[in-house]
Design a protein around this motif. Structure first.
Motif, PDB file in Angstrom:
ATOM      1  N   GLY A   1      32.172  82.502  38.506  1.00 25.80           N
ATOM      2  CA  GLY A   1      32.960  81.351  38.106  1.00 25.80           C
ATOM      3  C   GLY A   1      33.049  80.411  39.304  1.00 25.80           C
TER       4      GLY A   1
ATOM      5  N   PHE B   1      36.626  75.161  36.280  1.00 23.77           N
ATOM      6  CA  PHE B   1      36.073  74.407  35.146  1.00 23.77           C
ATOM      7  C   PHE B   1      36.691  74.914  33.850  1.00 23.77           C
TER       8      PHE B   1
ATOM      9  N   TYR C   1      33.440  77.077  25.491  1.00 22.58           N
ATOM     10  CA  TYR C   1      32.858  78.292  24.906  1.00 22.58           C
ATOM     11  C   TYR C   1      33.069  79.518  25.791  1.00 22.58           C
TER      12      TYR C   1
ATOM     13  N   LYS D   1      30.527  69.618  33.221  1.00 21.83           N
ATOM     14  CA  LYS D   1      29.113  69.781  33.541  1.00 21.83           C
ATOM     15  C   LYS D   1      28.324  68.613  32.981  1.00 21.83           C
TER      16      LYS D   1
ATOM     17  N   ASN E   1      36.038  82.606  30.619  1.00 20.74           N
ATOM     18  CA  ASN E   1      36.648  82.425  31.948  1.00 20.74           C
ATOM     19  C   ASN E   1      37.207  81.027  32.176  1.00 20.74           C
ATOM     20  N   ARG E   2      37.188  80.203  31.159  1.00 23.39           N
ATOM     21  CA  ARG E   2      37.637  78.815  31.340  1.00 23.39           C
ATOM     22  C   ARG E   2      39.030  78.786  31.952  1.00 23.39           C
TER      23      ARG E   2
HETATM   24  S1  SF4 Z   1      32.654  80.441  34.397  1.00 17.64           S
HETATM   25 FE1  SF4 Z   1      31.013  78.952  34.162  1.00 17.64          FE
HETATM   26  S2  SF4 Z   1      30.850  78.610  31.967  1.00 17.64           S
HETATM   27 FE2  SF4 Z   1      32.824  79.606  32.353  1.00 17.64          FE
HETATM   28  S3  SF4 Z   1      34.284  77.959  32.539  1.00 17.64           S
HETATM   29 FE3  SF4 Z   1      33.582  78.437  34.587  1.00 17.64          FE
HETATM   30  S4  SF4 Z   1      31.858  77.047  34.909  1.00 17.64           S
HETATM   31 FE4  SF4 Z   1      32.258  77.048  32.735  1.00 17.64          FE
END
Ligand code: SF4
Lengths: 450, 268
Positions: free
Chosen positions: A116, A72, A76, A187, A79-80
């Motif tokens: 993640g 994902f 914000y 999401k 880890n994106r």
């Molecule tokens: S770790 Fe969670 S909040 Fe961060 S990018 Fe992945 S899904 Fe989104």
């Protein structure tokens, strides 16, 4: 996968705790469980803090991500998928070893496991489930476990994980669906609320089972929590608090956590926040949240459309009292419990002590202090045997000035952002107020022998 | 005035209460005193009390029966306090609670009567001890010795070891562990599968680093690293950290050493 080389355990722990640190839920509270004698661990309902990190937050759980690989791309989040950051994944064995060995040395109260999204929500949830299963069944760990339910994972998997965990949480992420659409394109509010509802219903069903069969397996006994990020999107405090209120009411959440937004990514859609994370705002929200849960306040009493944000200078309860001076002063020797609770400087514990003590004789000011009342705040709002300590006319500006003077004496100090969750429940060791022993007999002469 | 001098542990205090009570000199004419502390009073007669587990047990039973378990817990915790006047304060509260005409329901509730200075003092001591013990539930740090025994040193203000016994032996039923109160030199011992016990004035050899298990250092390092990486630098607030986690605890804690030295360099 981007794991270039095999990382050692130390490196993995560095990466995966660093990646988990923005999750604010730290408590280990909500469930009392004695150890079975066969494994290792137990749980204390009041929660136990084991250490404090340099940011002043309590360390209670081994808070880690299973992996910081993520498909994902939430804007914000550090880890994106579009961030170039070192990635690592634990194996279930590694998580078990760390948990057991840390727990044995009394470093921690248990495990907080998030992750993640590796490959897919189902794949990730399966890994989390495997890890918990191993930890509970093979390693016989009986301490506290908080695990994330991953939205989009099959309900059955979430259910099975819930029978191994003490608390589950699904992060709301942002207070409104609109905010989520902007900042977390993968999401959706609907997908987040679905597992939340599932856990709520599962919990309720399990309570019924437990009332019939006391030894039935327990599903998420410490209930569920969630968290929202404060200040990444433009909502007002009133909106945020109303969302929290609705979550408590409609989803029976145990806790809603508020996380002051820390800007870790450069992104045009994120606010600048030159003053750093909005810590004071977060603090006020925690105070107000406390008022919702333990003081019988509603969001609409504390804020409204005309007055949508909390006062920076005053805590929400003082603020409320000052705009309701017509309800004060109250007489501590006669006011009922809920009225006492609304007095600034009186909390649930001191209110309870007042009610108990005055059955045995009327109270004076020194005994109020001993009951734990913070007099410098309460004195403007109470009378005791008809007398008031601040025998001056009660006027909003006057009190406001006084309350602020008191705090400005220490104005050099930063406001304490201490999370109110630290001391979730009573700290006094020993059994909670129990039925009194009714079997005693009274001695004859005051020298009844032992 | 006759002052009964008793030892400062729970047995000593309860025996003192027993003897003072049984003397029938009149509650107003007796007092309790723990001799290691305080100055001698003129015009008082001193009687030294030898701790007697049987007498202590009788007093404990009476308190439980007449005042209830909750009151017992409060009084017991107060007896573990380090305050000098604890024995006499507890005695005064018992005089109130066990007075003629006080029914069983009232006897337990005497402890709610914070208007009374002795009750308030006992309540305060008990709360203080309970709070300290609660903190140590989290702040105790074990190190694994080469034989697999878990060993911890602490230096609490109050005699809290008995309040830690149930918690840790239930938590670690299959471990052998020791918690050593370095100030009093008392030791809480637990044998795997067995009960726990506190031994007063236990002799503990000083620990040599070589006595730790092979894996110990690696886990210490992992833990210390975790404590650093879990902090959010944008929120750093050493003052708050210090307020919640006073320096006096850190000396005995694995990760505390790091923060002790941090502290020294950051504020001269
Ligand atoms: S770790 Fe969670 S909040 Fe961060 S990018 Fe992945 S899904 Fe989104």
């Amino acid at each position: 996968m981007r794991i270039a080389k095999e990382r050692d355990l130390y490196e993995k722990l560095q990466i995966l705790s660093d990646a988990a640190k923005y999750d604010v839920a730290c408590t280990s509270s909500g469930v009392d469980r004695r150890g079975s004698g066969q494994g290792m661990g137990n749980c204390a309902a009041s929660g136990i803090c084991h250490s404090f990190s340099a940011d002043g937050r309590c360390i209670s759980l081994l808070k880690i991500l299973f992996t910081n690989e993520c498909v994902f791309d939430c804007r914000y989040c550090v880890n994106r998928s579009s961030n170039d950051t070192p990635r690592a994944s634990f194996t279930p064995e590694e998580v078990c070893t760390l948990t057991m060995e840390f727990y044995r040395r009394n470093y921690i109260e248990g495990l907080f496991l998030s992750s993640g999204i590796l490959v897919s929500p189902s794949y990730t949830m399966e890994l989390l489930y495997q890890t918990l299963y191993k930890l509970r069944r093979e390693y016989r760990f009986e301490g506290y476990i908080h695990v994330k339910a991953i939205p989009g994972a099959p309900a059955e998997l979430i259910e099975r994980a819930g029978f191994l965990a003490d608390r589950m949480s699904v992060n709301l992420e942002l207070p409104t669906a609109e905010g989520l659409r902007r900042l977390a394109p993968h999401k959706s509010r609907k997908r987040i609320l679905a597992p939340m509802r599932q856990i709520q219903l599962g919990h309720a069903r399990n309570r019924q089972e437990l009332s019939l069969y006391r030894s039935a397996p327990r599903f998420v006994p410490a209930g569920q929590s969630t968290q929202m990020i404060i200040g990444a999107t433009p909502e007002r405090d009133y909106q945020i608090l109303s969302v929290a209120e609705a979550l408590y009411r409609n989803f029976q959440l145990k806790r809603v956590f508020y996380s002051a937004f820390v800007k870790v990514n450069e992104d045009a859609l994120l606010p600048a926040l030159p003053g750093g994370p909005p810590l004071l705002r977060e603090h006020r929200l925690y105070q107000a949240d406390w008022l919702l849960r333990f003081y019988g306040f509603s969001a609409g009493e504390l804020l409204n459309e005309k007055h949508p944000n909390f006062n920076v200078f005053l805590d929400p309860k003082c603020d409320w009292a000052l705009s309701h001076l017509e309800q004060f002063p109250v007489e501590v020797n006669t006011a009922d419990y809920y009225t006492l609770l609304r007095v600034p400087g009186i909390g649930p514990k001191s209110a309870r002590r007042i009610v108990q003590a005055r059955r045995l004789g009327s109270l004076d000011f020194p005994s109020l202090r001993k009951a734990g009342v913070v007099m410098k705040r309460a004195m403007y709002f109470i009378t005791c045997r008809g007398r008031q300590l601040a025998p001056l006319k009660i006027e909003e500006d006057f009190i406001l000035e006084r309350l602020l003077c008191r705090s400005s004496r220490k104005s050099g100090e930063p406001v304490s952002y201490r999370q109110l969750s630290l001391f979730d429940a009573g700290q006094l060791l020993g059994p909670p107020p129990a039925e009194l022993d009714q079997t005693g007999v009274t001695g004859g002469d005051g020298y009844g022998s032992f | 005035m006759v002052l009964f001098e008793c030892q400062g542990n729970v047995d000593g205090i309860l025996t003192g209460i027993y003897d003072a009570w049984a003397s029938r000199l009149g509650h107003g004419n007796v007092g309790l005193r723990i001799p290691e502390t305080g100055t001698m009073e003129l015009f008082a007669e001193y009687r030294s009390v030898a701790p007697d587990p049987e007498k202590a047990e009788k007093v404990a039973r009476t308190i439980r029966r007449r005042m209830g378990e909750r009151a017992w817990q409060t009084l017991y915790q107060a007896a573990l306090s380090s305050r000098r006047d604890r024995a006499d304060r507890i005695y005064r509260v018992l005089v109130l609670a066990l007075a003629p005409g006080i029914g069983a329901d009232m006897a337990g509730r005497i402890l709610d009567r914070l208007q009374d200075p002795d009750v308030a003092a006992v309540f305060e001591m008990s709360r203080n001890v309970g709070n300290e013990a609660h903190r140590y539930l989290g702040f105790v740090r074990f190190q694994e010795l080469s034989g697999g025994i878990l060993f911890s040193r602490i230096r609490p203000e109050n005699q809290i070891l008995p309040l830690l016994g149930d918690h840790f032996s239930n938590r670690f039923p299959r471990e052998n562990f020791v918690i050593f109160d370095t100030g009093r030199r008392d030791a809480l011992l637990h044998r795997a599968g067995g009960p726990w016990a506190v031994f007063e004035k236990a002799e503990m050899e000083e620990l040599q680093p070589g006595r730790f298990s092979a894996g110990e250092e690696a886990f210490r390092k992992l833990w210390k690293g975790f404590c650093q990486s879990i902090s959010i630098s944008e929120r750093e607030n050493p003052r708050l950290q210090k307020q919640l986690w006073p320096l006096k605890y850190r000396k005995w804690m694995t990760e505390g050493e790091d923060f002790l030295s941090n502290h020294r360099t950051s504020s001269p």
